[in-house]
Enzyme design. Structure first.
Site, PDB file in Angstrom:
ATOM      1  N   GLU A  45      41.682  52.404  46.423  1.00  0.00           N
ATOM      2  CA  GLU A  45      43.074  52.561  46.840  1.00  0.00           C
ATOM      3  C   GLU A  45      43.219  53.751  47.784  1.00  0.00           C
ATOM      4  O   GLU A  45      42.299  54.569  47.928  1.00  0.00           O
ATOM      5  CB  GLU A  45      43.963  52.728  45.599  1.00  0.00           C
ATOM      6  N   GLU A  56      36.327  42.655  45.951  1.00  0.00           N
ATOM      7  CA  GLU A  56      35.598  41.520  46.507  1.00  0.00           C
ATOM      8  C   GLU A  56      35.210  41.779  47.961  1.00  0.00           C
ATOM      9  O   GLU A  56      34.078  41.521  48.376  1.00  0.00           O
ATOM     10  CB  GLU A  56      36.434  40.241  46.425  1.00  0.00           C
TER      11      GLU A  56
HETATM   12 ZN   LIG Z   1      41.639  41.068  47.339  1.00  0.00          ZN
END
Ligand SMILES: [Zn+2]
Length: 135
Positions: A45, A56
């Site tokens: 983040e 991912e």
């Molecule tokens: Zn994602």
């Protein structure tokens, strides 16, 4: 290929490295190449929220950066940091990113509690946009 539950556990272990000070939701991913090599990713983040990246796509970036282009499976584990995974399926952007290099029938294993749910990439992203549309 490594057995599925072991792959899910790798994704879950990767969650420990998640950087998620804003949402508190940690996500890990384990992407398997067609040669059986595994690349891990976590969500990262950022104070400028749109600059964050999902686990991912983080795993995909690591694999592609290492020269890999063919994949056979991905496992994803997500949930509140320190708690059991709760069935976080890949977001739309990650589904699209994976569809660029991963086969439509590739297994997507999503950790939930002690087990996992199994999808295929095409079941999560039917009618994907691909390079044939650019011809
Ligand atoms: Zn994602």
């Amino acid at each position: 290929m490594q057995d599925k539950i072991s792959l899910v556990k790798l994704a879950d272990e990767a969650r420990k490295n998640s950087y998620c000070p804003y949402s508190g939701m940690s996500v890990g991913a384990a992407l398997v190449t067609d040669e059986g090599e595994i690349f891990l990713g976590v969500n990262i983040e950022n104070a400028s929220f749109p600059c964050g990246i999902c686990a991912e796509r983080s795993a995909l970036a690591a694999a592609v950066s290492a020269g890999k282009r063919r994949f056979s499976a991905i496992a994803v584990s997500g949930g509140r940091m320190g708690e059991a995974p709760t069935g976080f399926t890949p977001c739309g952007a990650c589904r699209q990113a994976l569809s660029e290099l991963c086969p439509a029938d590739m297994p997507v294993l999503v950790a939930r509690g002690e087990g996992f749910d199994e999808y295929t990439l095409s079941s999560l992203l039917p009618y994907s946009f691909d390079k044939s549309r650019l011809d």
